[in-house]
Design a protein around this motif. Structure first.
Motif, short mmCIF file in Angstrom:
data_model
loop_
_atom_site.label_atom_id
_atom_site.label_comp_id
_atom_site.label_asym_id
_atom_site.label_seq_id
_atom_site.Cartn_x
_atom_site.Cartn_y
_atom_site.Cartn_z
N LYS A 113 -9.82 2.41 22.86
CA LYS A 113 -10.53 3.50 22.18
C LYS A 113 -11.20 3.01 20.90
CE LYS A 113 -9.84 8.11 20.20
NZ LYS A 113 -8.84 9.16 19.85
N ILE A 128 -14.23 0.69 21.81
CA ILE A 128 -15.40 1.44 22.30
C ILE A 128 -16.16 2.06 21.14
CG2 ILE A 128 -16.11 3.51 23.60
CD1 ILE A 128 -13.85 2.86 25.60
N SER A 146 -20.12 0.79 19.80
CA SER A 146 -21.31 1.66 19.69
C SER A 146 -21.98 1.50 18.33
CB SER A 146 -20.92 3.12 19.93
OG SER A 146 -20.08 3.60 18.89
N TYR A 171 -14.06 -2.39 29.33
CA TYR A 171 -13.98 -0.95 29.12
C TYR A 171 -15.21 -0.36 28.43
CZ TYR A 171 -9.14 -1.79 30.36
OH TYR A 171 -8.00 -2.18 31.02
N ILE A 172 -16.14 -1.22 28.02
CA ILE A 172 -17.35 -0.71 27.38
C ILE A 172 -18.45 -0.51 28.41
CG2 ILE A 172 -16.82 -1.77 25.15
CD1 ILE A 172 -18.92 -3.93 25.85
N GLU A 173 -19.37 0.37 28.11
CA GLU A 173 -20.51 0.60 29.00
C GLU A 173 -21.47 -0.58 28.92
OE1 GLU A 173 -22.40 4.29 28.24
OE2 GLU A 173 -20.58 5.49 28.55
N LYS A 174 -22.14 -0.85 30.01
CA LYS A 174 -23.11 -1.95 30.03
C LYS A 174 -24.23 -1.67 29.04
CE LYS A 174 -22.29 -3.53 34.77
NZ LYS A 174 -22.90 -3.77 36.11
N SER A 175 -24.67 -2.74 28.38
CA SER A 175 -25.77 -2.62 27.43
C SER A 175 -26.71 -3.81 27.61
CB SER A 175 -25.24 -2.58 26.00
OG SER A 175 -24.77 -3.86 25.61
N SER A 176 -27.80 -3.78 26.88
CA SER A 176 -28.79 -4.86 26.98
C SER A 176 -28.41 -6.07 26.13
CB SER A 176 -30.17 -4.34 26.54
OG SER A 176 -30.10 -3.86 25.20
#
Length: 230
Positions: A174, A177, A181, A204-209
């Motif tokens: 948590k 994450i 961001s 556990y993190i969202e995919k990013s560029s």
């Protein structure tokens, strides 16, 4: 095939992560084709960041003790899945004839080979890694500059690392994450997972560029290159 010796326990889960990544990157078709590995899991090695902050015992004698044990196992290469402990790398190399694979040098090699031009490189690591300039010293020799995080982000990274170390994985996820961001909002286009707890949190993190270099994985790849293919 060469035998690898791992100075482990900093922490145990990070050591396990390196071991699994070595296995996954070894192109073995049967048990007997995997790299022989001796792991000295030694969690009693004093906290590296605490020492570099002037708040704890030196890890160096313990690291040397681990090397002596691994030497008796006739390993051909040494490595350690702890970025902050690489503060002592030069001293460790002077005390043994066994080649020592550096997690920092392995990461730099991969970044340089990518031939990508980054505007803002961030290092997700402990305070100790920054205090000891463990990545900065090696990277700057090759003209690669790291842009440090602000105090708030760095503290949040430290909190996520040490929360994971004390076994509170859900809470650590948590925290990570949330701080990730904030890192995205700061405009970084390249990140180095320069603490061996960080790669455990990355799934556990969202995919990013943002390009992320997993230092543990890059160390695993270098170990496979030298021990399996070497």
């Amino acid at each position: 095939m060469k035998r690898l010796g791992i100075i482990g326990g900093m922490g145990p889960e990070a050591t396990s992560d390196l071991f699994l990544k070595i296995i996954r990157h070894t192109p073995a078709k049967k048990d007997q084709e995997h790299i022989p590995i001796i792991i000295d899991n030694y969690p009693q090695i004093p906290d590296r960041t605490a020492f570099l902050k002037g708040l704890g015992e030196s890890p160096l004698p313990y690291l040397l003790e681990s090397i002596r044990r691994l030497e008796k196992c006739n390993v051909d290469y040494l490595c350690m899945p702890c970025n902050t402990a690489h503060y002592f790398l030069d001293e460790l190399r002077k005390t043994t004839k066994i080649p020592f694979i550096s997690i920092v040098e392995s990461t730099l090699e991969s970044l340089v080979k990518s031939k990508k031009s980054y505007n803002k490189i961030g290092l997700m690591a402990t305070d100790g890694t920054f205090i000891g300039k463990i990545y900065h010293r090696v990277f700057e020799k090759e003209g690669v500059n790291i842009v440090n995080f602000n105090t708030s982000i760095q503290q949040a990274i430290m909190d996520s690392i040490y929360t994971l170390k004390c076994g509170k994985k859900d809470e650590a996820v948590k925290l990570f994450i949330e701080v990730f961001s904030k890192i995205i909002d700061e405009g970084y286009d390249c990140l180095i997972a320069g603490c061996t707890e960080i790669p455990i949190l990355l799934p556990y993190i969202e995919k990013s560029s943002i390009d992320i270099y997993d230092a543990t994985e890059l160390l695993a790849l270098k170990a496979v290159e030298l021990c399996y293919r070497g």
